[in-house]
Write an enzyme that holds these catalytic residues in place. Structure first.
Site, PDB file in Angstrom:
ATOM      1  N   SER A  50       0.712  -1.211   0.097  1.00 35.10           N
ATOM      2  CA  SER A  50       0.040   0.015  -0.023  1.00 35.10           C
ATOM      3  C   SER A  50       1.034   1.169  -0.093  1.00 35.10           C
ATOM      4  O   SER A  50       0.237   2.341  -0.260  1.00 35.10           O
ATOM      5  CB  SER A  50      -0.994  -0.169   1.209  1.00 35.10           C
ATOM      6  OG  SER A  50      -0.376   0.067   2.502  1.00 35.10           O
ATOM      7  N   HIS A  51       2.272   1.098   0.268  1.00 38.22           N
ATOM      8  CA  HIS A  51       3.105   2.447   0.374  1.00 38.22           C
ATOM      9  C   HIS A  51       4.468   2.176  -0.546  1.00 38.22           C
ATOM     10  O   HIS A  51       5.404   2.933  -0.355  1.00 38.22           O
ATOM     11  CB  HIS A  51       3.356   2.723   1.577  1.00 38.22           C
ATOM     12  CG  HIS A  51       2.034   3.288   2.517  1.00 38.22           C
ATOM     13  ND1 HIS A  51       1.046   2.420   2.754  1.00 38.22           N
ATOM     14  CD2 HIS A  51       1.721   4.517   2.604  1.00 38.22           C
ATOM     15  CE1 HIS A  51      -0.013   3.200   3.455  1.00 38.22           C
ATOM     16  NE2 HIS A  51       0.238   4.278   3.041  1.00 38.22           N
ATOM     17  N   ASP A 191      -4.893   0.665   1.097  1.00 37.56           N
ATOM     18  CA  ASP A 191      -5.498  -0.525   0.990  1.00 37.56           C
ATOM     19  C   ASP A 191      -6.990  -0.797   0.314  1.00 37.56           C
ATOM     20  O   ASP A 191      -7.411  -1.445  -0.022  1.00 37.56           O
ATOM     21  CB  ASP A 191      -5.417  -1.375   2.389  1.00 37.56           C
ATOM     22  CG  ASP A 191      -3.940  -2.164   2.676  1.00 37.56           C
ATOM     23  OD1 ASP A 191      -3.250  -2.319   1.547  1.00 37.56           O
ATOM     24  OD2 ASP A 191      -3.645  -2.095   3.656  1.00 37.56           O
TER      25      ASP A 191
HETATM   26  P1  NDP Z   1      -1.432  -3.929   8.833  1.00 40.29           P
HETATM   27  O1  NDP Z   1      -2.767  -3.873   9.691  1.00 40.29           O
HETATM   28  O2  NDP Z   1      -1.283  -4.849   7.702  1.00 40.29           O
HETATM   29  O3  NDP Z   1      -0.163  -4.341  10.001  1.00 40.29           O
HETATM   30  C1  NDP Z   1      -0.074  -3.437  11.278  1.00 40.29           C
HETATM   31  C2  NDP Z   1       1.030  -4.011  11.885  1.00 40.29           C
HETATM   32  O4  NDP Z   1       0.450  -5.313  12.437  1.00 40.29           O
HETATM   33  C3  NDP Z   1       2.366  -4.477  11.320  1.00 40.29           C
HETATM   34  O5  NDP Z   1       3.447  -4.083  12.054  1.00 40.29           O
HETATM   35  C4  NDP Z   1       1.997  -6.220  10.831  1.00 40.29           C
HETATM   36  O6  NDP Z   1       3.331  -6.707  10.729  1.00 40.29           O
HETATM   37  C5  NDP Z   1       1.255  -6.353  12.153  1.00 40.29           C
HETATM   38  N1  NDP Z   1       0.573  -7.465  11.929  1.00 40.29           N
HETATM   39  C6  NDP Z   1      -0.378  -7.777  10.960  1.00 40.29           C
HETATM   40  N2  NDP Z   1      -1.014  -8.871  10.871  1.00 40.29           N
HETATM   41  C7  NDP Z   1      -0.442  -9.566  11.916  1.00 40.29           C
HETATM   42  C8  NDP Z   1      -0.666 -10.785  12.684  1.00 40.29           C
HETATM   43  N3  NDP Z   1      -1.592 -11.605  12.068  1.00 40.29           N
HETATM   44  N4  NDP Z   1       0.266 -11.235  13.904  1.00 40.29           N
HETATM   45  C9  NDP Z   1       1.307 -10.127  14.309  1.00 40.29           C
HETATM   46  N5  NDP Z   1       1.339  -9.143  13.769  1.00 40.29           N
HETATM   47  C10 NDP Z   1       0.487  -8.727  12.602  1.00 40.29           C
HETATM   48  O7  NDP Z   1      -0.941  -2.395   8.628  1.00 40.29           O
HETATM   49  P2  NDP Z   1      -1.982  -1.132   8.315  1.00 40.29           P
HETATM   50  O8  NDP Z   1      -2.923  -1.676   7.224  1.00 40.29           O
HETATM   51  O9  NDP Z   1      -2.531  -0.742   9.667  1.00 40.29           O
HETATM   52  O10 NDP Z   1      -1.006  -0.137   7.719  1.00 40.29           O
HETATM   53  C11 NDP Z   1      -0.303  -0.270   6.632  1.00 40.29           C
HETATM   54  C12 NDP Z   1       0.711   0.871   6.213  1.00 40.29           C
HETATM   55  O11 NDP Z   1      -0.089   2.081   6.108  1.00 40.29           O
HETATM   56  C13 NDP Z   1       1.500   1.171   7.413  1.00 40.29           C
HETATM   57  O12 NDP Z   1       3.140   1.029   7.111  1.00 40.29           O
HETATM   58  C14 NDP Z   1       1.470   2.347   7.695  1.00 40.29           C
HETATM   59  O13 NDP Z   1       2.633   3.245   8.054  1.00 40.29           O
HETATM   60  C15 NDP Z   1       0.895   2.951   6.346  1.00 40.29           C
HETATM   61  N6  NDP Z   1       0.212   4.331   6.620  1.00 40.29           N
HETATM   62  C16 NDP Z   1       0.558   5.537   6.424  1.00 40.29           C
HETATM   63  C17 NDP Z   1      -0.028   6.720   6.538  1.00 40.29           C
HETATM   64  C18 NDP Z   1       0.673   8.029   6.430  1.00 40.29           C
HETATM   65  O14 NDP Z   1      -0.166   8.907   6.655  1.00 40.29           O
HETATM   66  N7  NDP Z   1       1.769   8.071   5.917  1.00 40.29           N
HETATM   67  C19 NDP Z   1      -1.448   6.783   7.007  1.00 40.29           C
HETATM   68  C20 NDP Z   1      -2.057   5.399   7.416  1.00 40.29           C
HETATM   69  C21 NDP Z   1      -1.057   4.220   7.016  1.00 40.29           C
HETATM   70  P3  NDP Z   1       4.056  -6.958   9.069  1.00 40.29           P
HETATM   71  O15 NDP Z   1       4.253  -5.613   8.720  1.00 40.29           O
HETATM   72  O16 NDP Z   1       5.051  -7.882   9.429  1.00 40.29           O
HETATM   73  O17 NDP Z   1       2.687  -7.616   8.613  1.00 40.29           O
HETATM   74  O1  PYC Z   2      -2.908   4.447   3.561  1.00 41.39           O
HETATM   75  O2  PYC Z   2      -3.940   5.704   4.829  1.00 41.39           O
HETATM   76  C1  PYC Z   2      -3.082   5.643   4.042  1.00 41.39           C
HETATM   77  C2  PYC Z   2      -2.207   6.909   3.965  1.00 41.39           C
HETATM   78  C3  PYC Z   2      -2.458   8.143   4.030  1.00 41.39           C
HETATM   79  C4  PYC Z   2      -1.598   8.796   3.671  1.00 41.39           C
HETATM   80  C5  PYC Z   2      -0.498   8.090   3.354  1.00 41.39           C
HETATM   81  N1  PYC Z   2      -1.016   6.673   3.245  1.00 41.39           N
END
Ligand code: NDP
Ligand code: PYC
Length: 339
Positions: A50-51, A191
């Protein structure tokens, strides 16, 4: 690197170089191009799809819209023994972090803890690349960044918060750092976009449509709907904390405070980011890294098979061995973006 007709495999250096040329051709300075390309290539390498390269189109349309300054020079201010401030000057957050990093580490090692407050910045990436390197140096790091209004606070009727991720990294003796990185929304906005492109439904409880009704349809969330926090009131409280730390404390915008309507194509949130770095050697007692290894041993002993970060580290190992897999059609599109 080996390739098949449908999938190409690139080394980290090859992908990073390609992305760097794309950023350079679309108006960033060489320094900014290098930082963003490395960040994005590492996300793709680790399977943070997703990033990873998925985000390139959004970066380029934001740059073309004039919303973000790809040539910005961050201004670093040494404000206290444990506090560094950076004005990212309407540029990206990662070059601002890079500019302040050495001073931040020096302060964390001398004071035991140091804070980096980045404002006037755009963060469009995964957050783990910002914290993991601190843990590789034996430090504990926590970072938060707010984004753009698309999440309804628990108990409210309309969106206000961003997807507001929290990332944490800690050293572990004999193993990779312990890292988690999670959006405080039930699902990252990226996502939702990916699911919409693939025509997939989301799990229940992630979002609402434009009438505030629960929906599993990603397009209904993207077109006038909104996301929900993860874990009801608990995720909502964490998201509120992120707004306070990443925006109020840094001097950046809250997720609801910026207006990009005059910049069609803008996608990068213009907000702030906070990074807290702790030197665990100051705590005395047993080595922190030994203690974190013990915690992981005990978690495995009670049956845990997957730690946060494990999936990424596994994907990273595969990418290092066989190259970063990219659909050839996607690689061709990236190559067309080189000007
Ligand atoms: P996920 O829900 O995929 O994962 C969140 C965390 O939980 C990760 O560290 C992941 O490890 C871990 N995890 C996932 N499944 C399991 C499991 N079954 N057991 C144990 N650990 C688990 O991530 P999000 O969808 O919440 O976020 C995705 C990305 O989006 C992130 O990198 C976040 O920084 C980015 N993002 C950026 C934003 C921005 O403003 N720049 C805004 C919102 C999100 P692993 O990575 O090893 O799967
Ligand atoms: O995936 O939620 C997101 C996000 C917001 C800004 C960058 N990524």
């Amino acid at each position: 690197m080996p390739s098949s007709p449908d999938t190409a495999h690139l080394s980290l250096a090859e992908l990073s170089h390609l992305l760097q040329r794309i950023f350079l051709g679309h108006g960033t300075s060489p320094a900014v191009a290098q930082v963003l390309a490395d960040n994005c290539a590492r996300a793709e390498r680790d399977g943070s799809h997703s990033h990873g390269v998925f985000r390139i189109a959004g970066y380029l349309s934001s740059l073309a819209s004039g919303w973000v300054d790809g040539q910005a020079l961050p201004v670093v201010e040494d404000v206290a023994s444990g506090f560094v401030r950076v004005d990212a000057a309407n540029g990206f957050a990662q070059p601002a972090l890079a500019a302040a990093r050495a001073l931040l580490v020096e302060k964390a090692r001398s004071a035991g803890i140091a804070v980096l407050a980045i404002r006037n910045s755009h963060h469009f990436a995964a957050l783990w690349p910002d914290v993991e390197p601190f843990a590789e140096e034996g430090l504990v790091a926590l970072s938060v960044v707010n984004s753009m209004t698309c999440v309804v606070p628990h108990g409210a009727q309309r969106p206000l918060f961003g997807t507001n991720p929290i990332a944490f990294a800690a050293p572990r003796e004999g193993g990779d750092p312990i890292v988690f990185d999670l959006a405080t929304s039930a699902i990252a906005h990226g996502d939702v976009q990916i699911a919409a492109r693939k025509g997939e439904l989301l799990a229940p409880g992630m979002g609402v449509d434009s009438l505030g009704q629960p929906t599993c349809e990603p397009k209904a969330i993207l077109n006038g709907g909104a996301l929900l926090p993860f874990g009801g009131h608990k995720g909502s409280a964490l998201s509120m904390m992120v707004e306070l730390l990443a925006a109020a404390l840094t001097g950046g915008n809250f997720s609801f405070e910026f207006d990009w309507s005059q910049h069609p194509g803008a996608q990068t949130p213009w907000t702030g980011q906070l990074v807290i770095v702790i030197d665990p050697s100051k705590s005395g007692g047993n080595s922190f890294a030994q203690r974190s290894a013990e915690l992981v041993r005990q978690m495995h002993a009670v049956g845990l098979e997957r730690l946060p970060g494990d999936r990424r580290y596994r994907t990273r190992a595969k990418s290092l061995a066989a190259g970063i897999p990219l659909p050839t059609a996607e690689l061709a599109k990236l190559r067309e973006l080189v000007i």
